[in-house]
Write a protein that holds these residues in place. Sequence first.
Motif, PDB file in Angstrom:
ATOM      1  N   ILE A 288      12.479  26.555 -12.959  1.00 50.03           N
ATOM      2  CA  ILE A 288      13.052  25.475 -12.155  1.00 50.03           C
ATOM      3  C   ILE A 288      13.209  25.929 -10.705  1.00 50.03           C
ATOM      4  CG2 ILE A 288      15.165  24.141 -11.747  1.00 50.03           C
ATOM      5  CD1 ILE A 288      15.381  23.976 -14.887  1.00 50.03           C
ATOM      6  N   GLU A 289      13.702  27.124 -10.495  1.00 49.99           N
ATOM      7  CA  GLU A 289      13.871  27.647  -9.144  1.00 49.99           C
ATOM      8  C   GLU A 289      12.522  27.823  -8.433  1.00 49.99           C
ATOM      9  OE1 GLU A 289      16.689  27.869  -7.392  1.00 49.99           O
ATOM     10  OE2 GLU A 289      17.574  26.942  -9.182  1.00 49.99           O
ATOM     11  N   ARG A 290      11.512  28.245  -9.197  1.00 45.25           N
ATOM     12  CA  ARG A 290      10.173  28.401  -8.627  1.00 45.25           C
ATOM     13  C   ARG A 290       9.621  27.054  -8.164  1.00 45.25           C
ATOM     14  NH1 ARG A 290       4.961  27.914  -9.580  1.00 45.25           N
ATOM     15  NH2 ARG A 290       5.258  26.867 -11.576  1.00 45.25           N
ATOM     16  N   VAL A 291       9.796  26.043  -8.996  1.00 46.87           N
ATOM     17  CA  VAL A 291       9.310  24.701  -8.654  1.00 46.87           C
ATOM     18  C   VAL A 291      10.096  24.138  -7.475  1.00 46.87           C
ATOM     19  CG1 VAL A 291       9.085  22.330  -9.514  1.00 46.87           C
ATOM     20  CG2 VAL A 291       8.389  24.253 -10.969  1.00 46.87           C
ATOM     21  N   LYS A 292      11.397  24.329  -7.450  1.00 48.23           N
ATOM     22  CA  LYS A 292      12.215  23.861  -6.322  1.00 48.23           C
ATOM     23  C   LYS A 292      11.790  24.515  -5.022  1.00 48.23           C
ATOM     24  CE  LYS A 292      16.708  23.991  -7.124  1.00 48.23           C
ATOM     25  NZ  LYS A 292      18.039  24.170  -7.754  1.00 48.23           N
ATOM     26  N   ALA A 293      11.452  25.781  -5.061  1.00 48.35           N
ATOM     27  CA  ALA A 293      11.055  26.518  -3.855  1.00 48.35           C
ATOM     28  C   ALA A 293       9.722  26.015  -3.297  1.00 48.35           C
ATOM     29  CB  ALA A 293      10.957  28.010  -4.158  1.00 48.35           C
ATOM     30  N   ARG A 294       8.895  25.469  -4.174  1.00 46.27           N
ATOM     31  CA  ARG A 294       7.607  24.895  -3.739  1.00 46.27           C
ATOM     32  C   ARG A 294       7.810  23.671  -2.872  1.00 46.27           C
ATOM     33  NH1 ARG A 294       4.326  24.339  -9.159  1.00 46.27           N
ATOM     34  NH2 ARG A 294       5.225  22.279  -8.919  1.00 46.27           N
ATOM     35  N   GLY A 295       8.934  22.989  -3.110  1.00 45.16           N
ATOM     36  CA  GLY A 295       9.226  21.788  -2.323  1.00 45.16           C
ATOM     37  C   GLY A 295       8.751  20.588  -2.915  1.00 45.16           C
TER      38      GLY A 295
END
Length: 69
Positions: free
Chosen positions: A62-69
Amino acid sequence: MTVDHPTHYHPNTIEAIDVIEAWKLNFNRGNTLKYLSRAGLKDPHKELEDLKKAQWYLEREIERVKARG
């Protein structure tokens, strides 16, 4: 051999690794699925630990996807 298809890998059914490969899941998503599908099967006393591991990988994804924007 215990590394190849141990009993906690859902014998005579679909194994997590087959789903992970068929769906081309990345590491975090694959581990989430793996820990969910095997939670408590290898050691019933570690079911909660397995679920927490699944949660850890899912939160990381989830954090990885959020960081992608």
